[in-house]
Design a protein around this motif. Structure first.
Motif, PDB file in Angstrom:
ATOM      1  N   ASP A 273      45.747  -3.077  25.571  1.00  0.00           N
ATOM      2  CA  ASP A 273      44.238  -1.583  24.438  1.00  0.00           C
ATOM      3  C   ASP A 273      44.180  -0.762  24.316  1.00  0.00           C
ATOM      4  OD1 ASP A 273      43.543  -1.790  27.194  1.00  0.00           O
ATOM      5  OD2 ASP A 273      41.667  -2.585  27.317  1.00  0.00           O
ATOM      6  N   CYS A 274      45.178   0.415  25.190  1.00  0.00           N
ATOM      7  CA  CYS A 274      44.523   1.538  25.138  1.00  0.00           C
ATOM      8  C   CYS A 274      46.002   2.567  23.821  1.00  0.00           C
ATOM      9  CB  CYS A 274      45.218   1.908  26.586  1.00  0.00           C
ATOM     10  SG  CYS A 274      43.094   1.657  28.066  1.00  0.00           S
ATOM     11  N   PHE A 275      45.661   3.545  23.834  1.00  0.00           N
ATOM     12  CA  PHE A 275      46.845   3.844  22.718  1.00  0.00           C
ATOM     13  C   PHE A 275      47.606   5.406  23.817  1.00  0.00           C
ATOM     14  CE2 PHE A 275      43.236   2.479  20.331  1.00  0.00           C
ATOM     15  CZ  PHE A 275      44.182   1.867  19.357  1.00  0.00           C
ATOM     16  N   TYR A 276      49.077   5.182  23.276  1.00  0.00           N
ATOM     17  CA  TYR A 276      49.471   6.279  24.432  1.00  0.00           C
ATOM     18  C   TYR A 276      50.259   6.983  23.740  1.00  0.00           C
ATOM     19  CZ  TYR A 276      48.714   3.199  28.343  1.00  0.00           C
ATOM     20  OH  TYR A 276      48.983   1.990  29.387  1.00  0.00           O
ATOM     21  N   HIS A 277      50.389   8.706  23.875  1.00  0.00           N
ATOM     22  CA  HIS A 277      51.377   9.622  23.129  1.00  0.00           C
ATOM     23  C   HIS A 277      52.319   9.745  23.895  1.00  0.00           C
ATOM     24  CE1 HIS A 277      48.995  11.602  20.319  1.00  0.00           C
ATOM     25  NE2 HIS A 277      47.672  11.194  21.018  1.00  0.00           N
ATOM     26  N   SER A 278      53.606  10.456  23.419  1.00  0.00           N
ATOM     27  CA  SER A 278      54.503  10.765  24.002  1.00  0.00           C
ATOM     28  C   SER A 278      54.387  11.814  25.465  1.00  0.00           C
ATOM     29  CB  SER A 278      55.874  10.930  23.088  1.00  0.00           C
ATOM     30  OG  SER A 278      56.083  12.236  22.699  1.00  0.00           O
ATOM     31  N   THR A 279      54.930  12.353  26.039  1.00  0.00           N
ATOM     32  CA  THR A 279      55.359  13.472  27.103  1.00  0.00           C
ATOM     33  C   THR A 279      55.299  14.274  25.814  1.00  0.00           C
ATOM     34  OG1 THR A 279      57.926  13.004  27.196  1.00  0.00           O
ATOM     35  CG2 THR A 279      56.072  12.747  28.748  1.00  0.00           C
ATOM     36  N   PRO A 280      55.237  15.779  25.966  1.00  0.00           N
ATOM     37  CA  PRO A 280      54.909  16.308  24.582  1.00  0.00           C
ATOM     38  C   PRO A 280      56.783  17.210  24.051  1.00  0.00           C
ATOM     39  CG  PRO A 280      54.023  17.315  26.360  1.00  0.00           C
ATOM     40  CD  PRO A 280      54.767  16.334  27.049  1.00  0.00           C
ATOM     41  N   ALA A 281      56.273  16.668  23.425  1.00  0.00           N
ATOM     42  CA  ALA A 281      57.729  16.589  21.801  1.00  0.00           C
ATOM     43  C   ALA A 281      57.615  17.116  20.659  1.00  0.00           C
ATOM     44  CB  ALA A 281      58.508  14.811  22.460  1.00  0.00           C
ATOM     45  N   MET A 282      58.354  17.165  20.047  1.00  0.00           N
ATOM     46  CA  MET A 282      58.385  17.950  18.897  1.00  0.00           C
ATOM     47  C   MET A 282      59.937  17.093  17.642  1.00  0.00           C
ATOM     48  SD  MET A 282      57.180  21.573  18.444  1.00  0.00           S
ATOM     49  CE  MET A 282      56.388  21.587  17.131  1.00  0.00           C
ATOM     50  N   ILE A 283      59.532  16.846  16.441  1.00  0.00           N
ATOM     51  CA  ILE A 283      60.358  15.866  15.896  1.00  0.00           C
ATOM     52  C   ILE A 283      61.377  17.305  15.478  1.00  0.00           C
ATOM     53  CG2 ILE A 283      60.811  14.950  13.966  1.00  0.00           C
ATOM     54  CD1 ILE A 283      57.800  13.784  13.838  1.00  0.00           C
ATOM     55  N   ALA A 284      62.711  17.118  15.921  1.00  0.00           N
ATOM     56  CA  ALA A 284      63.493  18.491  15.565  1.00  0.00           C
ATOM     57  C   ALA A 284      63.586  18.370  13.227  1.00  0.00           C
ATOM     58  CB  ALA A 284      65.226  17.727  15.735  1.00  0.00           C
TER      59      ALA A 284
ATOM     60  N   GLY B 264      61.089  24.844  11.694  1.00  0.00           N
ATOM     61  CA  GLY B 264      61.138  23.462  11.246  1.00  0.00           C
ATOM     62  C   GLY B 264      60.668  22.272  12.146  1.00  0.00           C
ATOM     63  N   PHE B 265      60.184  22.617  13.350  1.00  0.00           N
ATOM     64  CA  PHE B 265      60.162  21.471  14.150  1.00  0.00           C
ATOM     65  C   PHE B 265      58.881  21.211  13.731  1.00  0.00           C
ATOM     66  CE2 PHE B 265      62.960  23.854  17.103  1.00  0.00           C
ATOM     67  CZ  PHE B 265      63.999  22.786  17.319  1.00  0.00           C
ATOM     68  N   GLN B 266      58.297  19.576  14.020  1.00  0.00           N
ATOM     69  CA  GLN B 266      57.357  19.106  13.582  1.00  0.00           C
ATOM     70  C   GLN B 266      56.702  18.602  14.408  1.00  0.00           C
ATOM     71  OE1 GLN B 266      57.636  16.049   9.926  1.00  0.00           O
ATOM     72  NE2 GLN B 266      59.541  17.106   9.526  1.00  0.00           N
ATOM     73  N   PRO B 267      55.095  18.150  14.768  1.00  0.00           N
ATOM     74  CA  PRO B 267      54.152  17.218  15.559  1.00  0.00           C
ATOM     75  C   PRO B 267      54.743  16.302  15.346  1.00  0.00           C
ATOM     76  CG  PRO B 267      53.103  18.829  14.417  1.00  0.00           C
ATOM     77  CD  PRO B 267      54.468  18.927  13.534  1.00  0.00           C
ATOM     78  N   LEU B 268      54.673  15.293  17.119  1.00  0.00           N
ATOM     79  CA  LEU B 268      54.990  14.170  17.209  1.00  0.00           C
ATOM     80  C   LEU B 268      53.666  13.495  17.434  1.00  0.00           C
ATOM     81  CD1 LEU B 268      57.006  11.790  17.281  1.00  0.00           C
ATOM     82  CD2 LEU B 268      57.356  12.766  19.817  1.00  0.00           C
ATOM     83  N   ASN B 269      53.053  13.052  15.709  1.00  0.00           N
ATOM     84  CA  ASN B 269      51.509  12.882  16.534  1.00  0.00           C
ATOM     85  C   ASN B 269      51.482  10.981  16.924  1.00  0.00           C
ATOM     86  OD1 ASN B 269      52.041  11.760  14.670  1.00  0.00           O
ATOM     87  ND2 ASN B 269      50.526  13.235  13.419  1.00  0.00           N
ATOM     88  N   LEU B 270      50.556  10.264  17.463  1.00  0.00           N
ATOM     89  CA  LEU B 270      50.817   8.540  17.189  1.00  0.00           C
ATOM     90  C   LEU B 270      51.854   8.201  15.865  1.00  0.00           C
ATOM     91  CD1 LEU B 270      47.329   7.473  19.247  1.00  0.00           C
ATOM     92  CD2 LEU B 270      49.822   7.215  19.708  1.00  0.00           C
ATOM     93  N   LYS B 271      51.020   8.792  15.267  1.00  0.00           N
ATOM     94  CA  LYS B 271      52.246   7.318  13.711  1.00  0.00           C
ATOM     95  C   LYS B 271      53.508   8.518  13.579  1.00  0.00           C
ATOM     96  CE  LYS B 271      51.701   8.271   8.675  1.00  0.00           C
ATOM     97  NZ  LYS B 271      50.626   8.465   7.495  1.00  0.00           N
ATOM     98  N   ASN B 272      53.827   9.562  13.651  1.00  0.00           N
ATOM     99  CA  ASN B 272      54.439  10.266  13.881  1.00  0.00           C
ATOM    100  C   ASN B 272      55.729   9.766  14.788  1.00  0.00           C
ATOM    101  OD1 ASN B 272      54.722  11.888  11.421  1.00  0.00           O
ATOM    102  ND2 ASN B 272      54.390  13.632  12.609  1.00  0.00           N
ATOM    103  N   LEU B 273      55.077   9.161  16.298  1.00  0.00           N
ATOM    104  CA  LEU B 273      55.714   8.404  17.078  1.00  0.00           C
ATOM    105  C   LEU B 273      55.739   6.764  16.837  1.00  0.00           C
ATOM    106  CD1 LEU B 273      56.772   8.327  20.002  1.00  0.00           C
ATOM    107  CD2 LEU B 273      54.213   7.911  20.594  1.00  0.00           C
ATOM    108  N   HIS B 274      54.964   6.482  16.262  1.00  0.00           N
ATOM    109  CA  HIS B 274      55.338   5.062  15.739  1.00  0.00           C
ATOM    110  C   HIS B 274      56.492   5.050  14.230  1.00  0.00           C
ATOM    111  CE1 HIS B 274      55.174   0.853  14.359  1.00  0.00           C
ATOM    112  NE2 HIS B 274      54.897   1.556  12.618  1.00  0.00           N
ATOM    113  N   LEU B 275      56.250   6.015  13.357  1.00  0.00           N
ATOM    114  CA  LEU B 275      57.319   6.389  12.334  1.00  0.00           C
ATOM    115  C   LEU B 275      59.196   7.256  13.220  1.00  0.00           C
ATOM    116  CD1 LEU B 275      55.825   7.729   9.827  1.00  0.00           C
ATOM    117  CD2 LEU B 275      56.383   5.797   9.630  1.00  0.00           C
ATOM    118  N   ALA B 276      58.871   7.719  13.944  1.00  0.00           N
ATOM    119  CA  ALA B 276      59.944   8.203  14.677  1.00  0.00           C
ATOM    120  C   ALA B 276      60.650   6.487  15.423  1.00  0.00           C
ATOM    121  CB  ALA B 276      60.042   8.781  15.974  1.00  0.00           C
ATOM    122  N   SER B 277      60.038   5.992  15.977  1.00  0.00           N
ATOM    123  CA  SER B 277      60.619   4.636  16.924  1.00  0.00           C
ATOM    124  C   SER B 277      61.159   3.691  16.169  1.00  0.00           C
ATOM    125  CB  SER B 277      59.252   4.027  17.986  1.00  0.00           C
ATOM    126  OG  SER B 277      58.153   3.448  17.004  1.00  0.00           O
ATOM    127  N   GLN B 278      61.249   4.025  14.574  1.00  0.00           N
ATOM    128  CA  GLN B 278      61.296   2.689  13.798  1.00  0.00           C
ATOM    129  C   GLN B 278      62.767   2.673  13.062  1.00  0.00           C
ATOM    130  OE1 GLN B 278      59.643  -0.381  13.294  1.00  0.00           O
ATOM    131  NE2 GLN B 278      58.692   0.414  14.755  1.00  0.00           N
TER     132      GLN B 278
END
Length: 627
Positions: A544-555, A612-626
């Motif tokens: 029932d909670c939301f989890y960010h990744s450890t500090p990271a960025m999209i290459a 060119g590195f991009q932030p990894l927020n919860l939305k991008n984290l989901h897209l990256a995992s897919q």
């Protein structure tokens, strides 16, 4: 997939997924049971050995994959200097299908073909006949079938699938549509069936022939050259009887030359030998190891993580690391790998990347996460890191970033130990704290009035707490030890009163470090957002909670040769500590980022975005995992 897939493109058992191995179970169990229960004279050793031979072929192929990836990461004798990406890994992940296919046909052959069972271990005449039949009919028929596959009709429907891999890996050799494998097996079956029908077959002839086929297939696609020129100088006819990796590499880059299977004889006869074959062979042999400008120094996490490394199982490495139940079956291998890493005693190269004008490598310390928490292991770990820094310095590396727990405060003072030991270091050491802090701060929604900070306090936690308090955001902690550790840093600014010691856990944004207890974790309110500032993520105990990744960025898309995931991070996502080293080199920063030093985190953040590195927020984290 071919550009216009023809019939029989997919393997028949594709819908079964990982359960495809069950197809062999009835035959394997029957042959094993029959061998164990039959009398000594009735036992069929040749039938019993089918399953072990299939397993040995898989091991043989995996050894080639791992060794080839290690050699191409180092750069010495590399042939094609281009990148391998996730698309190729996905296309080649079912490389064991052809072994499964062979196993089915071998079991059927043993059961249905007269003379195929109860084979002797050795017959010299059968071995010689197998060699002659391969050199003649098999090589000749393969040459012309291969040329036919390059006709646009067959190429677009079948063979283009194989040629999608310009940069080959050993197992690229067996990545073909199912229809092609049917023809290949018919060709390779000629020597085996002939010896069976003439009564001169033996276990050694058939097993030896399969080993030869696998060896040559893997060798020809390994993308590094190791066959010395003196071999052909000593015995000139050999150049007609044995190809080299550089010979076949030209077929994957030029397509219309070097069609032969393993023996270039027919390319010489029919004028399809590439004129640059000898030149490429010489150039590849002369190629030296890469001299990287940036090195990221990481370490193993769990004993099973050895399989997740790029040198391990490519399909595993191409996905975020998770513990799989069937890993216990590999414990003998896991134990051997643990022993090897203990004996090896030095860092090793696992990956190379290129971005803009930078050449980069990732090195691994052969230590596990649990060892970093053992005080008696600290001297050994620091010695390995020390050796890696010295080696990088000698090679002319510009920046070395300390990943995961390699820059722990209790271990080496966030890398300060090495700066004190080597005050004249030319290489810049980076612990990534500035960028990691900026990433954490940018994950906190604007307008947030308070956050709860818990877990082990690190250099990043100090910087984040000071930044938030300075902006008017309350930093709440329920742990008196954490409060006392942060107080000294926060008290130096005017807004020190924003650091609050409280007994309430009713805060929506949680900043978590390592060591977050399960009891504390469960006290978080519903819909709480966990933002880790540690190198290793907390367990996701709360659905029932939301989890960010450890500090990271999209290459950036232009960052080349990313075909594996960094630990638990999604595809094409890099940890802040790894990105920090790259940005440090790109920006030409002359100072170390170690010890208590924190660079201008906002400037480092903007520099990362600029490159060119991009932030990894919860939305991008989901897209990256897919992805």
């Amino acid at each position: 997939m071919a550009s216009r897939p023809g019939i029989l493109t997919d393997w028949p058992w594709k819908p079964l997924g990982s359960f495809k191995y069950l197809i062999l179970a009835p035959w394997a169990l029957h042959s094993t049971y029959s061998f164990l229960t039959a009398g000594e004279k009735e036992r069929d050793l040749s039938n019993f050995l089918i399953l072990p031979s299939l397993l040995l072929r898989m091991i043989h192929n995996q050894i080639w994959i791992s060794y080839s990836r290690y050699r191409t990461a180092k750069g010495s004798n590399r042939i094609v200097d281009k990148s391998v990406e996730f698309e190729q890994i996905d296309r080649e992940k079912e490389w064991d299908d052809q072994i499964l296919f062979n196993g089915i046909l071998f079991y059927l052959g043993m059961a249905k073909i007269p003379g195929a069972s109860n084979l002797p271990m050795w017959r010299t005449d059968g071995v010689l006949l197998t060699a002659l039949l391969h050199t003649g009919p098999v090589e000749f028929l393969y040459y012309w079938f291969h040329r036919a596959l390059h006709h646009h009709f067959l190429y677009s429907r079948y063979h283009s699938h194989h040629h999608s891999s310009i940069v080959t890996e050993p197992i690229t050799s067996v990545i073909h549509p199912f229809a092609e494998h049917i023809v290949y097996f018919m060709l390779f079956a000629l020597p085996m069936l002939t010896t069976i029908f003439t009564g001169v077959a033996s276990v050694a002839a058939i097993a030896g022939y399969l080993i030869y086929v696998d060896l040559m297939n893997n060798m020809g696609h390994c993308n590094f050259e190791f066959i010395p020129k003196r071999v052909f100088s000593a015995f000139p006819p050999l150049k007609y009887l044995m190809y080299t990796p550089s010979f076949h590499s030209l077929h994957h880059t030029k397509f219309r030359t070097n069609y032969s299977l393993f023996m270039p004889f027919y390319d010489y006869i029919y004028g399809t030998m590439d004129e640059s074959t000898d030149k490429l062979h010489t150039a590849a042999l002369a190629k030296k190891e890469d001299v990287p400008e940036v090195v990221h120094l990481t370490h193993l996490t769990t004993p099973e993580s050895i399989y997740h490394l790029r040198l391990g199982f490519a399909a595993f490495a191409s996905k975020p690391y998770t513990t799989k139940w069937f890993m216990w079956l590999l414990w003998p291998v896991t134990l051997w790998s643990m022993t090897w890493t203990w004996i090896h005693g030095r860092s090793f190269v696992i990956e190379r990347n290129r971005f803009k004008d930078l050449t980069m490598q990732t090195w691994v310390i052969p230590k596990y996460k649990i060892q970093y928490w053992m005080q008696w292991q600290r001297e050994s770990i620091n010695s390995l890191i020390d050796d890696a820094i010295v080696e990088a310095e000698e090679k002319g590396v510009k920046v070395l970033s300390l990943g995961l727990l390699n820059q722990g405060k209790d271990l080496n003072g966030n890398g300060e130990l090495y700066i004190r030991k080597y005050p004249k270091l030319k290489i810049r050491l980076v612990d990534g704290s500035s960028l990691a802090s900026a990433i954490v701060l940018n994950k906190i929604p604007k307008g947030t009035s308070q956050v709860l900070l818990t877990g082990q306090v690190s250099k990043i936690a100090h910087h984040v707490a000071v930044s938030l308090c300075g902006k008017g955001t309350k930093v709440v902690t329920t742990n008196e030890n954490v409060y006392n550790k942060l107080k000294n840093s926060v008290s130096k600014i005017d807004s020190g009163h924003n650091l609050v010691l409280s007994e309430t856990y009713d805060v929506q944004i949680w900043l978590v470090g390592g060591g977050l207890s399960e009891a504390e974790h469960l006290k978080a309110p519903k819909n709480a957002v966990f933002v880790p500032f540690s190198q290793i993520p907390p367990k996701e105990l709360r659905p029932d909670c939301f989890y960010h990744s450890t500090p990271a960025m999209i290459a950036p898309p232009s960052l080349e040769n990313i075909d594996s995931c960094e630990n638990w991070l999604p595809r094409r996502v890099m940890s802040a500590w790894r990105v920090a080293g790259i940005v440090h080199a790109l920006e030409g920063i002359k100072e170390h980022e170690c010890g208590s030093t924190i660079l201008n985190s906002d400037a480092i953040w903007q520099a990362a975005l600029k490159h060119g590195f991009q932030p990894l927020n919860l939305k991008n984290l989901h897209l990256a995992s897919q992805a």
